[in-house]
Design a protein around this motif. Structure first.
Motif, mmCIF file in Angstrom:
data_model
loop_
_atom_site.group_PDB
_atom_site.id
_atom_site.type_symbol
_atom_site.label_atom_id
_atom_site.label_comp_id
_atom_site.label_asym_id
_atom_site.label_seq_id
_atom_site.Cartn_x
_atom_site.Cartn_y
_atom_site.Cartn_z
ATOM 1 N N GLU A 51 0.847 -1.186 0.000
ATOM 2 C CA GLU A 51 0.000 0.000 0.000
ATOM 3 C C GLU A 51 0.887 1.242 0.000
ATOM 4 O O GLU A 51 1.957 1.247 0.602
ATOM 5 N N VAL A 52 0.420 2.268 -0.672
ATOM 6 C CA VAL A 52 1.156 3.530 -0.738
ATOM 7 C C VAL A 52 0.236 4.648 -0.260
ATOM 8 O O VAL A 52 -0.922 4.401 0.104
ATOM 9 N N GLU A 53 0.746 5.847 -0.252
ATOM 10 C CA GLU A 53 -0.084 6.989 0.158
ATOM 11 C C GLU A 53 -1.330 7.054 -0.725
ATOM 12 O O GLU A 53 -1.246 7.019 -1.945
ATOM 13 N N ASP A 54 -2.477 7.102 -0.060
ATOM 14 C CA ASP A 54 -3.746 7.016 -0.785
ATOM 15 C C ASP A 54 -3.935 8.223 -1.698
ATOM 16 O O ASP A 54 -3.709 9.371 -1.294
ATOM 17 N N ILE A 55 -4.340 7.935 -2.938
ATOM 18 C CA ILE A 55 -4.601 8.986 -3.926
ATOM 19 C C ILE A 55 -6.072 8.923 -4.320
ATOM 20 O O ILE A 55 -6.548 7.887 -4.797
ATOM 21 N N ASN A 56 -6.788 10.007 -4.101
ATOM 22 C CA ASN A 56 -8.184 10.104 -4.499
ATOM 23 C C ASN A 56 -8.302 11.044 -5.693
ATOM 24 O O ASN A 56 -7.780 12.163 -5.658
ATOM 25 N N VAL A 57 -8.970 10.594 -6.728
ATOM 26 C CA VAL A 57 -9.107 11.397 -7.945
ATOM 27 C C VAL A 57 -10.310 12.316 -7.800
ATOM 28 O O VAL A 57 -11.450 11.852 -7.654
ATOM 29 N N GLY A 58 -10.065 13.617 -7.831
ATOM 30 C CA GLY A 58 -11.124 14.593 -7.643
ATOM 31 C C GLY A 58 -11.909 14.881 -8.910
ATOM 32 O O GLY A 58 -11.580 14.402 -10.003
ATOM 33 N N ALA A 59 -12.959 15.700 -8.746
ATOM 34 C CA ALA A 59 -13.862 16.010 -9.864
ATOM 35 C C ALA A 59 -13.113 16.679 -11.022
ATOM 36 O O ALA A 59 -13.386 16.395 -12.195
ATOM 37 N N TYR A 60 -12.164 17.554 -10.670
ATOM 38 C CA TYR A 60 -11.413 18.263 -11.719
ATOM 39 C C TYR A 60 -10.619 17.282 -12.576
ATOM 40 O O TYR A 60 -10.624 17.353 -13.805
ATOM 41 N N ASP A 61 -9.926 16.349 -11.900
ATOM 42 C CA ASP A 61 -9.124 15.368 -12.634
ATOM 43 C C ASP A 61 -10.005 14.397 -13.412
ATOM 44 O O ASP A 61 -9.610 13.898 -14.471
ATOM 45 N N ILE A 62 -11.185 14.101 -12.895
ATOM 46 C CA ILE A 62 -12.122 13.229 -13.622
ATOM 47 C C ILE A 62 -12.531 13.889 -14.938
ATOM 48 O O ILE A 62 -12.563 13.251 -15.994
ATOM 49 N N LEU A 63 -12.822 15.193 -14.857
ATOM 50 C CA LEU A 63 -13.184 15.924 -16.075
ATOM 51 C C LEU A 63 -12.024 15.962 -17.066
ATOM 52 O O LEU A 63 -12.204 15.774 -18.269
ATOM 53 N N LEU A 64 -10.819 16.188 -16.558
ATOM 54 C CA LEU A 64 -9.653 16.248 -17.432
ATOM 55 C C LEU A 64 -9.360 14.902 -18.094
ATOM 56 O O LEU A 64 -8.777 14.847 -19.175
ATOM 57 N N SER A 65 -9.765 13.819 -17.444
ATOM 58 C CA SER A 65 -9.485 12.495 -18.001
ATOM 59 C C SER A 65 -10.234 12.260 -19.308
ATOM 60 O O SER A 65 -9.802 11.435 -20.125
ATOM 61 N N ILE A 66 -11.330 12.980 -19.516
ATOM 62 C CA ILE A 66 -12.135 12.762 -20.729
ATOM 63 C C ILE A 66 -11.375 13.215 -21.978
ATOM 64 O O ILE A 66 -11.152 12.415 -22.892
ATOM 65 N N PRO A 67 -10.927 14.487 -22.057
ATOM 66 C CA PRO A 67 -10.099 14.837 -23.229
ATOM 67 C C PRO A 67 -8.775 14.086 -23.247
ATOM 68 O O PRO A 67 -8.261 13.758 -24.324
ATOM 69 N N ALA A 68 -8.238 13.779 -22.061
ATOM 70 C CA ALA A 68 -6.961 13.052 -22.016
ATOM 71 C C ALA A 68 -7.113 11.658 -22.617
ATOM 72 O O ALA A 68 -6.216 11.166 -23.317
ATOM 73 N N GLY A 69 -8.255 11.015 -22.356
ATOM 74 C CA GLY A 69 -8.507 9.692 -22.919
ATOM 75 C C GLY A 69 -8.607 9.727 -24.428
ATOM 76 O O GLY A 69 -8.088 8.847 -25.119
ATOM 77 N N ILE A 70 -9.272 10.765 -24.956
ATOM 78 C CA ILE A 70 -9.396 10.902 -26.415
ATOM 79 C C ILE A 70 -8.030 11.162 -27.037
ATOM 80 O O ILE A 70 -7.671 10.578 -28.064
ATOM 81 N N ILE A 71 -7.236 12.032 -26.394
ATOM 82 C CA ILE A 71 -5.892 12.325 -26.897
ATOM 83 C C ILE A 71 -5.022 11.071 -26.842
ATOM 84 O O ILE A 71 -4.244 10.788 -27.756
#
Length: 444
Positions: A51-71
């Motif tokens: 286990e490592v330091e817990d990382i929670n993906v916030g709303a901003y990063d979730i939104l950014l993942s959409i164009p990032a996925g297409i790219i």
């Protein structure tokens, strides 16, 4: 108010949000990885999970993942656009319809032979280089074939696209699945080749036969129409020949020369414009038709990018390794017969958050191999338990952008596809499990 099944974009957006929320409930963790010189990929070190330091993906990063996925899947999106544009041009020339009508006339007395031929060719393409995204450009052919033979379009897609996925799942030569798994497991591809090919042929035959029998539409309106011989003009012959050569060249390029999406995209750009000129459309009309084809395929390209966004979120939250660790660790304490079934089902579940077959092989095989060694199983079991379920899941997993893109191009809703295909899918999924159990007792 009548509720309708969600649009594919809504389905994927739901999974994207769910992936983001899951990072708040799954504690981040990671395996150590080393570079495997044979495969050129990083593989997991067994027993290294922490286990490592817990990382929670916030709303901003979730939104950014959409164009990032297409790219991230831009090369595939470009292939889809150029494939769609090329086949839209070919369809506009009229050669496609004439070719389908001529082929149906040749098999007019035994149409089922046409379906067996189509299915086995697709299964070989799937088995050799896992032909999947390339089918998006062939959707117009499947639509015409369905109309002319009075078959459900979902049955034709099953015989074509489905057979390719069945072929990829059961083939010992799939470079993105079985071959990677065998390299990591240090299993000789030639070993147990007879066993593998028997189940390859059996799975493909059962699959095609099922859809030939159950895919015929109830209406007899079209089937009562006389099938007439059609004459193919010189222009149409040239266009169909060029198209066939292009598809063959694509198969050769991927299987032998290691082509990626860019080479295939360039080839179909040339084929599309060449066919337009041969068909008498002229440069401007060919360009306009190409553009119209782009517009038909943009949606399919976006679907691919949205599916990739799910994986990017789980990767960013370091949630993929904990999911794999949680699923595989309990199998160590089970009897080997039950463990083999658990391993098969676990690999199917893992494919939902990890829709890349090659990626799943690299992630899971280094963990599964010590497990099968510990339980006294052949390493062939480790390979088969990964190979069969992971690839078969591509056909029914909403996180697999390719199947959603294919359905979108064919204007078929995912729930309608699933309602049609689930029985036959379970049949083949069960056949794969039977093969693993037989291998457990027959392969040393």
């Amino acid at each position: 108010m009548k509720l309708s099944f969600p649009h594919p974009i809504i389905i994927l957006l739901g999974f994207i949000i769910l992936a983001g929320l899951s990072t708040y409930f799954i504690h981040s963790g990671s395996f150590d990885r080393v570079l495997d010189e044979e495969t050129g990929r990083e593989i997991v070190v067994p027993g290294s999970f922490r286990e490592v330091e817990d990382i929670n993906v916030g709303a901003y990063d979730i939104l950014l993942s959409i164009p990032a996925g297409i790219i991230d899947r831009a090369d595939l999106v470009v292939l889809i656009l150029l494939l769609g544009g090329a086949f839209y041009v070919i369809e506009k020339t009229g050669a496609l319809q004439v070719g389908i009508e001529s082929m149906i006339y040749q098999f007019r007395n035994k149409p089922f032979l046409l379906f067996y031929l189509l299915g086995f060719i697709c299964s070989i393409c799937g088995g050799i280089f896992y032909m999947s995204e390339e089918f998006i450009g062939l959707i117009p052919i499947f639509i015409l074939l369905a109309k002319k033979t009075n078959y459900d379009l979902r049955a034709i897609l099953s015989i074509g696209v489905g057979s390719a996925m069945i072929g990829a799942a059961f083939s010992p030569f799939n470079p993105f699945g079985s071959l990677i798994a065998m390299k990591i497991a240090q299993v000789d591809p030639v070993e147990e080749i007879t066993f593998r090919m028997i189940f390859f042929g059996l799975a493909v035959f059962i699959w095609i036969a099922y859809h030939i029998r159950n895919g015929k539409l109830k209406s007899e309106i079209l089937s009562s129409t006389e099938i007439k011989k059609v004459s193919i003009s010189l222009r149409h012959r040239l266009i169909l020949s060029l198209t066939t050569i292009g598809i063959g060249l694509m198969i050769w390029g991927v299987a032998v020369q290691g082509w990626d999406y860019n080479q295939m995209s360039a080839m179909f750009l040339v084929i599309g414009f060449s066919c337009g000129m041969i068909g008498g459309l002229g440069l401007n009309e060919t360009a306009r038709t190409f553009s119209a084809g782009f517009s038909e395929m943009i949606f399919a390209g976006v679907i691919i990018g949205l599916a990739q966004a799910i994986y990017l979120i789980l990767q960013q939250g370091m949630a993929i390794d904990p999911i794999i660790h949680t699923l595989l660790q309990p199998l160590e304490s089970l009897p080997r017969q039950i463990a083999s079934i658990g391993l098969y089902l676990s690999q199917a579940i893992i494919h939902i958050p990890v829709p890349s077959t090659s990626g799943q092989a690299v992630l899971t095989m280094p963990l599964v191999i010590p497990l099968t060694d510990l339980l006294g199983m052949s390493r062939e079991i480790a390979v088969l338990s990964f190979q069969y379920p992971s690839t078969l899941m591509d056909m029914v997993t909403p996180t697999n952008g390719t199947i959603l893109a294919i359905l979108a191009a064919a204007d078929i809703k995912f729930n309608d596809w699933f309602a049609y295909v689930w029985k036959s899918w379970l049949l083949i999924f069960g056949l794969g499990l039977i093969a693993v159990i037989i291998a457990l007792f027959s392969i040393a």
